[in-house]
Design a protein around this motif. Structure first.
Motif, PDB file in Angstrom:
ATOM      1  N   UNK A 168     -40.599  52.104  48.477  1.00 48.53           N
ATOM      2  CA  UNK A 168     -42.106  50.912  47.843  1.00 48.53           C
ATOM      3  C   UNK A 168     -42.010  49.953  48.760  1.00 48.53           C
ATOM      4  N   UNK A 169     -40.872  49.217  49.107  1.00 42.06           N
ATOM      5  CA  UNK A 169     -40.440  48.000  49.418  1.00 42.06           C
ATOM      6  C   UNK A 169     -40.929  47.716  51.566  1.00 42.06           C
ATOM      7  N   UNK A 170     -40.552  48.906  51.072  1.00 43.96           N
ATOM      8  CA  UNK A 170     -41.478  49.236  52.371  1.00 43.96           C
ATOM      9  C   UNK A 170     -43.348  49.557  53.226  1.00 43.96           C
ATOM     10  N   UNK A 171     -43.625  49.712  52.187  1.00 44.88           N
ATOM     11  CA  UNK A 171     -45.262  49.344  52.579  1.00 44.88           C
ATOM     12  C   UNK A 171     -45.358  48.947  53.308  1.00 44.88           C
ATOM     13  N   UNK A 172     -44.803  47.150  53.060  1.00 44.70           N
ATOM     14  CA  UNK A 172     -44.831  45.989  54.034  1.00 44.70           C
ATOM     15  C   UNK A 172     -43.750  46.336  55.857  1.00 44.70           C
ATOM     16  N   UNK A 173     -44.860  46.464  56.285  1.00 44.04           N
ATOM     17  CA  UNK A 173     -44.077  46.690  57.733  1.00 44.04           C
ATOM     18  C   UNK A 173     -43.313  45.495  58.027  1.00 44.04           C
ATOM     19  N   UNK A 174     -43.950  44.614  57.851  1.00 37.20           N
ATOM     20  CA  UNK A 174     -43.022  42.814  58.101  1.00 37.20           C
ATOM     21  C   UNK A 174     -42.046  42.203  57.212  1.00 37.20           C
ATOM     22  N   UNK A 216     -48.569  31.465  54.161  1.00 33.06           N
ATOM     23  CA  UNK A 216     -47.790  30.551  55.216  1.00 33.06           C
ATOM     24  C   UNK A 216     -48.191  31.546  56.654  1.00 33.06           C
ATOM     25  N   UNK A 217     -48.250  30.771  57.129  1.00 31.18           N
ATOM     26  CA  UNK A 217     -48.541  31.532  58.766  1.00 31.18           C
ATOM     27  C   UNK A 217     -46.832  32.286  59.213  1.00 31.18           C
ATOM     28  N   UNK A 218     -46.767  33.990  58.974  1.00 30.75           N
ATOM     29  CA  UNK A 218     -45.300  34.240  59.825  1.00 30.75           C
ATOM     30  C   UNK A 218     -45.322  35.308  60.654  1.00 30.75           C
ATOM     31  N   UNK A 219     -44.366  35.101  61.136  1.00 28.80           N
ATOM     32  CA  UNK A 219     -44.251  35.927  62.511  1.00 28.80           C
ATOM     33  C   UNK A 219     -44.760  37.401  61.628  1.00 28.80           C
ATOM     34  N   UNK A 220     -44.935  38.977  62.867  1.00 32.00           N
ATOM     35  CA  UNK A 220     -44.380  40.563  62.636  1.00 32.00           C
ATOM     36  C   UNK A 220     -43.087  40.483  61.701  1.00 32.00           C
ATOM     37  N   UNK A 221     -41.951  39.357  61.460  1.00 31.90           N
ATOM     38  CA  UNK A 221     -40.584  39.894  61.564  1.00 31.90           C
ATOM     39  C   UNK A 221     -40.269  38.215  60.089  1.00 31.90           C
ATOM     40  N   UNK A 222     -41.706  38.594  59.372  1.00 34.23           N
ATOM     41  CA  UNK A 222     -42.133  36.924  58.740  1.00 34.23           C
ATOM     42  C   UNK A 222     -41.166  36.200  58.138  1.00 34.23           C
ATOM     43  N   UNK A 223     -41.614  35.662  59.501  1.00 34.63           N
ATOM     44  CA  UNK A 223     -40.203  34.415  59.705  1.00 34.63           C
ATOM     45  C   UNK A 223     -41.694  33.355  59.714  1.00 34.63           C
ATOM     46  N   UNK A 224     -41.908  31.743  59.270  1.00 37.59           N
ATOM     47  CA  UNK A 224     -42.459  31.195  59.536  1.00 37.59           C
ATOM     48  C   UNK A 224     -42.851  30.509  60.614  1.00 37.59           C
ATOM     49  N   UNK A 251     -62.357  37.424  76.557  1.00 37.91           N
ATOM     50  CA  UNK A 251     -61.455  37.211  76.178  1.00 37.91           C
ATOM     51  C   UNK A 251     -60.232  38.384  75.265  1.00 37.91           C
ATOM     52  N   UNK A 252     -58.892  37.672  74.990  1.00 35.68           N
ATOM     53  CA  UNK A 252     -57.893  38.098  74.299  1.00 35.68           C
ATOM     54  C   UNK A 252     -58.217  38.911  72.649  1.00 35.68           C
ATOM     55  N   UNK A 253     -58.357  39.535  71.840  1.00 38.15           N
ATOM     56  CA  UNK A 253     -58.062  39.269  70.449  1.00 38.15           C
ATOM     57  C   UNK A 253     -57.313  38.812  69.990  1.00 38.15           C
ATOM     58  N   UNK A 254     -56.487  38.306  69.103  1.00 37.51           N
ATOM     59  CA  UNK A 254     -55.551  36.989  68.874  1.00 37.51           C
ATOM     60  C   UNK A 254     -55.045  37.466  66.698  1.00 37.51           C
ATOM     61  N   UNK A 255     -53.964  37.799  66.919  1.00 37.16           N
ATOM     62  CA  UNK A 255     -53.812  38.413  65.535  1.00 37.16           C
ATOM     63  C   UNK A 255     -53.089  37.509  64.849  1.00 37.16           C
ATOM     64  N   UNK A 256     -52.867  37.603  63.494  1.00 43.84           N
ATOM     65  CA  UNK A 256     -52.299  36.060  63.054  1.00 43.84           C
ATOM     66  C   UNK A 256     -52.041  36.845  61.141  1.00 43.84           C
ATOM     67  N   UNK A 257     -50.622  36.787  60.685  1.00 52.15           N
ATOM     68  CA  UNK A 257     -50.762  37.384  59.605  1.00 52.15           C
ATOM     69  C   UNK A 257     -50.025  35.967  58.375  1.00 52.15           C
TER      70      UNK A 257
END
Length: 491
Positions: free
Chosen positions: A450-456, A107-115, A149-155
């Motif tokens: 240990x959950x906080x290793x994930x920034x999202x 699932x593609x998500x935002x930096x806040x883990x929202x789809x 061009x600018x580099x874009x990121x997707x999580x």
């Protein structure tokens, strides 16, 4: 146990039938060291080839990760982490029609883990241009194809991580004393971060070596072909709740710092050809890969790699001394990375043969129970990723991606040639068990899990009506700058 909560997911419905890694390794030496010395428990100097069952690419199986896997042992060696990294990347990029497995099943998500919702049936929607940890912006070389061009990121995230994140957040919001906890994401949890640039930034002849797809560029409101530049593959395996942090890049995008020089001062980095992120004949210095402590973030195009494959070096191209690994283990990591890159390239028949593995980093959990692993990760705090002697980090101690951590390869303010082990940065410099969380407008600083290793996941915890996305992003930036300032202050 007080403030303890358990995840009660029926993970069996999500389980993947994992197949064994069939690898061919030529063993050269095998030396044991005492775990109590905090050196790597088993130094296994090997040259490992890729698994025979990884090919053809359309049939690459997922790597073993859980009970009964190569990680389900008291004493590990470097090769199993590197093999997992490459096989996981091949499995994720496995062709599925005109797409790949990671695009179809994650699932593609935002930096806040929202789809992220598709736009006009285009699944890849790109809006994020900020570098990891900072607001630095990476630009392509205008001379490469007459377009900058600018580099874009997707999580992307898999269902295991998404479902466990939802349950964990609900439990914490019911009782914020649970912000400090002894939980971790289960085996199989996966995050994938990708970097992209418009295909028009790359010459047609070169573009044939990149994986391309259609993306919706949110800031411009257009659909356009984009090329995959890099990928972080971040997954939890047995005995490693901190995740394995692996990274991949397309070949020949930037220049390299010349460690072969034996002078006492830096030699400017240059290139005799046009590269995607380096202009022919240009000269670059540490200033070109340095994130400023104040002022506007950089937007830079002439960037370079400090440590190839994330292996720390010193003048004369020697292994850096006084790190958490001895020379034999460092050599083993380098040999494995180079051998696997060659083996995969020789056997792949599709476009992914033009991508390479730039190393991975993990923590030494050998000999520790599950409870002891969590306690170690929490107690280590921000030092978990330190490359210095006595620390926990293993693997490619300077692991990074030129398209994602361009300005976070080091926080030296002087010459690269003078770097020592305290200057080395990797993914676990920022990704630790310590975090600041904002809930209902209230900031909770110095919480540990240990959950906080994930920034999202950290940011997902802060998503509520009282906290804006900008506030959450600012919280992450504040964390990053605190780490940078502490690092430079201790120099």
């Amino acid at each position: 146990m007080k403030n303890k909560f358990k995840f009660n997911l029926a993970l069996s419905i999500l389980a993947i039938a994992l197949l064994s890694i069939l690898s061919s390794c030529k063993k050269e030496t095998n030396a044991k060291t005492d775990i109590e010395t905090d050196l790597y428990a088993s130094v296994d100097e090997t040259t490992c080839n890729c698994g025979t069952d990884w090919f053809p690419h359309s049939q690459t199986p997922a790597p073993e990760e859980g009970k009964g896997s190569p990680f389900d042992v008291k004493s590990t060696n470097d090769s199993i982490f590197h093999q997992w990294s490459w096989q996981k990347f091949l499995w994720l990029t496995k062709p599925m029609g005109n797409s790949t497995l990671f695009e179809q099943e994650l699932t593609l998500v935002t930096n806040q883990l929202e789809p992220v919702a598709p736009v006009d049936n285009i699944k890849l929607v790109l809006s994020d241009i900020g570098q990891a940890g900072s607001d630095g912006i990476l630009l392509s070389n205008v001379n490469f194809n007459k377009e900058r061009d600018t580099v874009y990121y997707g999580i992307y995230a898999n269902d295991i991580l998404l479902l466990n994140s939802e349950i964990a957040k609900a439990a914490i919001l019911r009782d914020t004393t649970r912000l400090d906890n002894s939980e971790a994401f289960p085996v199989g949890s996966l995050e994938v971060k990708t970097s992209w640039v418009k295909a028009s930034s790359i010459p047609t002849a070169e573009l044939a070596t990149y994986y391309t797809t259609e993306a919706y560029i949110k800031s411009e409101g257009l659909v356009t072909p984009v090329a995959l530049l890099g990928m972080h593959v971040v997954g939890v395996v047995e005995n490693h709740p901190e995740f394995i942090w692996a990274t991949f890049e397309h070949n020949d995008m930037a220049a390299f710092y010349d460690w072969a020089a034996t002078t006492d001062s830096d030699i400017p980095v240059t290139s005799n050809q046009e590269l995607l992120f380096f202009t022919k004949g240009a000269e670059a210095t540490i200033a070109d890969i340095t994130y400023p402590s104040s002022g506007p973030p950089p937007a830079i195009e002439n960037v370079f790699t400090v440590f190839q494959y994330g292996i720390p070096r010193t003048a004369g191209n020697k292994f850096m001394p006084n790190t958490s690994q001895n020379d034999a283990s460092t050599s083993s990591n380098l040999n494995n990375i180079e051998a696997l890159n060659k083996c995969v390239s020789d056997n792949l028949q599709d476009v992914f043969k033009y991508y390479f593995y730039n190393g991975s980093v993990w923590a030494n959990t050998d000999g520790l129970s599950s409870e002891e692993q969590i306690a170690m990760l929490k107690n280590a705090g921000g030092s978990i990723g330190s490359a210095k002697t006595g620390s926990h980090a293993r693997g490619a101690l300077g692991a990074f991606n030129i398209t994602m951590e361009t300005f976070a390869q080091t926080f030296m303010n002087s010459e690269i040639h003078n770097m020592n082990s305290s200057d080395v940065i990797n993914c676990m410099f920022c990704h630790t068990a310590s975090a600041s969380i904002k809930i209902n407008g209230v900031k909770h600083k110095g919480k540990s899990s240990a959950l906080y290793f994930s920034h999202i996941f950290r940011s997902y915890l802060s998503v509520d009506p009282e906290t804006s996305i900008n506030e959450i992003e600012q919280l992450r930036l504040e964390e990053f700058m605190e780490l940078v300032n502490a690092k430079t202050k201790n120099k």
